[in-house]
Structure formats: C-alpha cells, structure tokens
Write a protein that holds these residues in place. Sequence first.
Motif, PDB file in Angstrom:
ATOM      1  N   ASN A 373       0.737  -1.206  -0.185  1.00  0.00           N
ATOM      2  CA  ASN A 373      -0.008  -0.111  -0.075  1.00  0.00           C
ATOM      3  C   ASN A 373       0.961   1.314   0.154  1.00  0.00           C
ATOM      4  O   ASN A 373       1.620   1.533   0.911  1.00  0.00           O
ATOM      5  CB  ASN A 373      -0.866   0.037   1.129  1.00  0.00           C
ATOM      6  CG  ASN A 373      -1.726   1.153   1.206  1.00  0.00           C
ATOM      7  OD1 ASN A 373      -1.784   2.111   0.495  1.00  0.00           O
ATOM      8  ND2 ASN A 373      -2.933   1.052   1.983  1.00  0.00           N
ATOM      9  N   GLU A 375       0.418   4.372   0.192  1.00  0.00           N
ATOM     10  CA  GLU A 375       0.186   5.169   1.110  1.00  0.00           C
ATOM     11  C   GLU A 375       0.670   5.130   2.511  1.00  0.00           C
ATOM     12  O   GLU A 375       0.919   6.109   3.471  1.00  0.00           O
ATOM     13  CB  GLU A 375      -1.586   5.485   1.643  1.00  0.00           C
ATOM     14  CG  GLU A 375      -2.376   5.870   0.124  1.00  0.00           C
ATOM     15  CD  GLU A 375      -3.815   5.814   0.344  1.00  0.00           C
ATOM     16  OE1 GLU A 375      -4.184   5.303   1.402  1.00  0.00           O
ATOM     17  OE2 GLU A 375      -4.607   6.348  -0.477  1.00  0.00           O
ATOM     18  N   GLU A 376       1.125   4.015   2.885  1.00  0.00           N
ATOM     19  CA  GLU A 376       1.647   3.657   4.169  1.00  0.00           C
ATOM     20  C   GLU A 376       3.235   3.804   4.007  1.00  0.00           C
ATOM     21  O   GLU A 376       4.016   3.719   5.029  1.00  0.00           O
ATOM     22  CB  GLU A 376       1.494   1.972   4.369  1.00  0.00           C
ATOM     23  CG  GLU A 376       0.255   1.772   4.766  1.00  0.00           C
ATOM     24  CD  GLU A 376      -0.023   0.387   4.868  1.00  0.00           C
ATOM     25  OE1 GLU A 376       0.891  -0.362   4.805  1.00  0.00           O
ATOM     26  OE2 GLU A 376      -1.042  -0.069   5.362  1.00  0.00           O
ATOM     27  N   ASN A 377       3.794   4.111   3.041  1.00  0.00           N
ATOM     28  CA  ASN A 377       5.289   4.085   2.899  1.00  0.00           C
ATOM     29  C   ASN A 377       5.982   5.074   3.562  1.00  0.00           C
ATOM     30  O   ASN A 377       6.953   4.780   3.984  1.00  0.00           O
ATOM     31  CB  ASN A 377       5.602   4.281   1.294  1.00  0.00           C
ATOM     32  CG  ASN A 377       5.431   3.054   0.524  1.00  0.00           C
ATOM     33  OD1 ASN A 377       5.078   2.136   1.110  1.00  0.00           O
ATOM     34  ND2 ASN A 377       5.631   3.169  -0.888  1.00  0.00           N
ATOM     35  N   LEU A 379       4.934   6.110   6.525  1.00  0.00           N
ATOM     36  CA  LEU A 379       5.059   5.734   8.080  1.00  0.00           C
ATOM     37  C   LEU A 379       6.150   4.665   8.194  1.00  0.00           C
ATOM     38  O   LEU A 379       6.600   4.469   9.003  1.00  0.00           O
ATOM     39  CB  LEU A 379       3.668   5.048   8.420  1.00  0.00           C
ATOM     40  CG  LEU A 379       2.498   6.195   8.326  1.00  0.00           C
ATOM     41  CD1 LEU A 379       1.224   5.332   8.585  1.00  0.00           C
ATOM     42  CD2 LEU A 379       2.739   7.086   9.594  1.00  0.00           C
ATOM     43  N   LYS A 380       6.189   3.904   6.963  1.00  0.00           N
ATOM     44  CA  LYS A 380       7.126   2.742   7.105  1.00  0.00           C
ATOM     45  C   LYS A 380       8.595   3.250   6.876  1.00  0.00           C
ATOM     46  O   LYS A 380       9.386   2.760   7.878  1.00  0.00           O
ATOM     47  CB  LYS A 380       6.892   1.791   6.125  1.00  0.00           C
ATOM     48  CG  LYS A 380       5.730   0.926   5.911  1.00  0.00           C
ATOM     49  CD  LYS A 380       5.264  -0.028   4.838  1.00  0.00           C
ATOM     50  CE  LYS A 380       4.253  -0.779   4.959  1.00  0.00           C
ATOM     51  NZ  LYS A 380       3.869  -1.358   3.804  1.00  0.00           N
ATOM     52  N   ASP A 425       1.789  -4.937   7.299  1.00  0.00           N
ATOM     53  CA  ASP A 425       1.014  -3.658   7.363  1.00  0.00           C
ATOM     54  C   ASP A 425       1.245  -2.764   8.463  1.00  0.00           C
ATOM     55  O   ASP A 425       1.971  -3.110   9.348  1.00  0.00           O
ATOM     56  CB  ASP A 425      -0.299  -4.300   7.197  1.00  0.00           C
ATOM     57  CG  ASP A 425      -1.469  -3.209   7.216  1.00  0.00           C
ATOM     58  OD1 ASP A 425      -1.122  -2.349   6.421  1.00  0.00           O
ATOM     59  OD2 ASP A 425      -2.633  -3.459   7.519  1.00  0.00           O
ATOM     60  N   VAL A 426       0.759  -1.694   8.275  1.00  0.00           N
ATOM     61  CA  VAL A 426       1.027  -0.399   9.507  1.00  0.00           C
ATOM     62  C   VAL A 426      -0.626   0.207   9.542  1.00  0.00           C
ATOM     63  O   VAL A 426      -0.747   0.818   8.483  1.00  0.00           O
ATOM     64  CB  VAL A 426       2.095   0.475   9.169  1.00  0.00           C
ATOM     65  CG1 VAL A 426       2.137   1.544  10.126  1.00  0.00           C
ATOM     66  CG2 VAL A 426       3.540  -0.143   8.851  1.00  0.00           C
ATOM     67  N   ASP A 427      -0.861   0.527  10.370  1.00  0.00           N
ATOM     68  CA  ASP A 427      -2.266   1.128  10.720  1.00  0.00           C
ATOM     69  C   ASP A 427      -2.266   1.966  11.930  1.00  0.00           C
ATOM     70  O   ASP A 427      -2.286   1.321  13.040  1.00  0.00           O
ATOM     71  CB  ASP A 427      -3.435   0.201  10.526  1.00  0.00           C
ATOM     72  CG  ASP A 427      -4.808   0.834  10.469  1.00  0.00           C
ATOM     73  OD1 ASP A 427      -4.640   2.133  10.190  1.00  0.00           O
ATOM     74  OD2 ASP A 427      -5.537   0.364  10.664  1.00  0.00           O
TER      75      ASP A 427
END
Length: 454
Positions: A373, A375-377, A379-380, A425-427
């Motif tokens: 995803n 959109e999570e990059n 944050l990662k 995953d990151v949320d």
Amino acid sequence: MKVGIPKGTRDFSSETVAKRNYIFNIIKHSFENFGFQPIETPSFENSSTLMGKYGEEGDRLIFKILNSGDYLKKVDDNLLTEKNSQKLISKISEKALRYDLTVPFARYVVQHQNDITFPFKRYQIQPVWRADRPQKGRFREFYQCDADVVGSKSLLQEVEFVQLYDTVFGKLGLNGTTIKINNRKILSGIAEVIGASDKLIDFTVALDKLDKIGKEGVVKEMLEKGISEEAIKKVDPLFNFSGSNQDKLNALKEMLSASEEGLQGVDDLCTVVNMIEEVGLSSASLELDVTLARGLNYYTGAIYEVSAPEGVKMGSIGGGGRYDDLTGIFGLKDVSGVGISFGLDRIYLVMEELGLFETVQLPKPKVLFLNFNEEENLLKIKAIKVLRENNIKSELYPDTAASNKQQKKQWKYVTNRAIEFVVIDVDNGVFVLKNMNNGEQTTCSLNELINKVQ
C-alpha cells in the motif's frame, strides 16, 4: 560485443565477498591484536622502485604500464627496428603495478622515516598483480595480507610471526596447517661448503622448486645453471632430511661446521624453534624445512612458508621472512625488517574445500517492510529510520504491489534472502509483524517491534 574479463582475474558474487570479508576481518583483528598498524600504498609504483627487487623470474612477472599519450614518439627509430623488448620497455613504460606489498612498504618507510616511530609494526591488506600463468590458486590479480616489523633485529619478532600464523589459522578453523621455517644464512652456508657461493641465487631458486619439480628437476636446473655435479652430490643429504626439528638442527650444525654464516643461521633457528616448543602452538605445527628457499632476492634471515592441512592439494597459503637491508636499496641503511603474508585467495579455496564457510551469512535486513500500500510508505520509512538508529538492519521493498502476482514476488524476495522478520501492514502506529522462522504473526507498537527483533 563479447563480454568477458582478462585471464587470471575474477568477478565476486555477494556470497563470495561475504566469505572473503569473513577472512579479512579475522586477519585484520589478529593483526591489530598483535599491535600492528594499518597503512596503504598506491596500486602502481615507479618501475625503478619495483624492478630488480624480486630476481630475474620475479621481474618478468611485473605488469608494466604504458606511458600516457603518444608513448612511441620519443623512441628512437633504430630502437624500434632493433625489436629489443627490454630496451624498449624502459623508454615507453615508467610505472608498473605492484608485485607485492613488501617492496612498496620499504619505499614507504624510507619516504616517511621522519614520521615513523621505530620499531614500526605495520599491516597492509591490498591487491597485487603478477603476469603469471593462471591456474588453481594462482591468479594475476589477488589480495595479500601482510604484517611487517622494521627497525628491530630481535628474533622475538620471528617467534611472534609464528604465533600470528597459528592464531589466524586457528580462528579460521584451519587446524593442521604446517608452518615451515628455514634461514637464508643456512642456504648461504650450504652454498659455501659445497663451493657454490657464486651461484647462490641459482642454487636457491632451483632448490625452492623441489616440491613442484622433484629432486631430478632441481638437479637438472642446477646443472643448467652451472653448478657442478660434485657440488650437487654434497647437497644430496638435503633432499632426504628427516627427524624432529632438533634432529635437523643437530645435523645442520655438523654439515655447516666450516661456515660461520651457516652456523649463525642454525643458532637463529634454534632460538626460534626452542621458544615455540616452550610456548606451544594451538592449531599449527612448526617444521624446519632445509629445502625452503623462497626465491626472492631480498630475504637475508628467517624464511617462512605455510602449507594447508594434510589432504588439501594447494600451494603455500602464507609466507615471508627477514630482510635485513631492503630499505638500503632506497637509501636508508641498516634498518632490519621481517614480515609475513597471508594468501587470501588460496586460504579461501582451502576453507571452501573443507566446508568451513557454513556459518558465514550474506549481509541482509533483519526486518523487511513489504510494500502493498503506497499510502503507508512514509510511515514505514519513518519506522525504518528508528530501527536503523537502534542498529537493526531494515529496508522497504521499493516497488508497490498492485496485484497478487506482485505481492507473491515480494514474498519470494523474503524467502530468497532468508529474511527473519517481515512487516506486512501499518495502521495508526500498529505494525503487523510476521516471524518467518516460526510463522507467528503479531500486532505491536514500534517499541514492541524493536524489542521483538533485537
């Protein structure tokens, strides 16, 4: 265009580099543990620095570098017509790739003598080049790992180098190596008592080939070099020397009773051998080999050569010796030196044959963040920055997976590189972490993630 590399050179895969670095690191750590300091010298030197230091055979193996520009412009037409390669080389080539690290080191000592504290213990790990015939364990480009001491004539240095060899090969798991030792003064003494002092270089160069061409080959070469049959008969006992080191030393004392220089060499060897027998070795054995000559002109005292463990067919994996006035060639007189070298490439081949690389792993991330995803990059990337600050090797798979097929490609990457932890995953600051060793999947905060993977 057909791609390729010159004969005697190699490309190294990531796995091979990791294994070579494993050897480098053990040698480097041991050098520093024994008090040696690192230096580096240029890959090429002035030809005058190198030529004439290795004997006739060594000089032929030096790679010469053509002068830049129109290098034939200043050459006389008569010289070109004469087709004398030796005369021509001196006109069109003023530099050469280094043949070893010892002669450049001697040049370094002379050039920087006012900045050096003597005795100076240096180590150097760099490539060298030789225009040799490529074969197993013999390359045209290879690394040497050298340690030398200059400014001391003490035989304690010879003892320390035997211990250094023993330490390194023990740490590498190469138990059963044989450290062969001799003394150039003994060879000079033998040449003296058989009446061949004027043929010392020819005598030692031929004798040094005993393990390669056998007794008959050595005798034939000595005869071709003008050493008399009578002299060769006197040296015959050398080909069958046996017994313990003490037995050999006693026999040499008797053989060299008429040579002052030869007896000095025996006394030097006695000191080294006796000390090592008292101190003991952990992985290697010390063997007095009276046929060991190492055909380099600059050796004047102790000479070393290391053989691989029994059962492994390989040339020497290390060697060296004392050179009492090598720096004198460059104008600095009476600076004694002694040094040894580790043959990295041959050590590598021996270790590979013996299966000693099983514990060596390729550099790889401890944690891989999958990229499902886009959109999570961000944050990662922020999380990876924190992980790296905590000395945890981490990376983000670069290409976003837009399909199941692309996701499978990322999982295949994980498998091929044997990565231990994967963030799927990151949320909202919660990470989905999978342990690839046991398949366990958990959710955790960043701090918890750090604790889990450390």
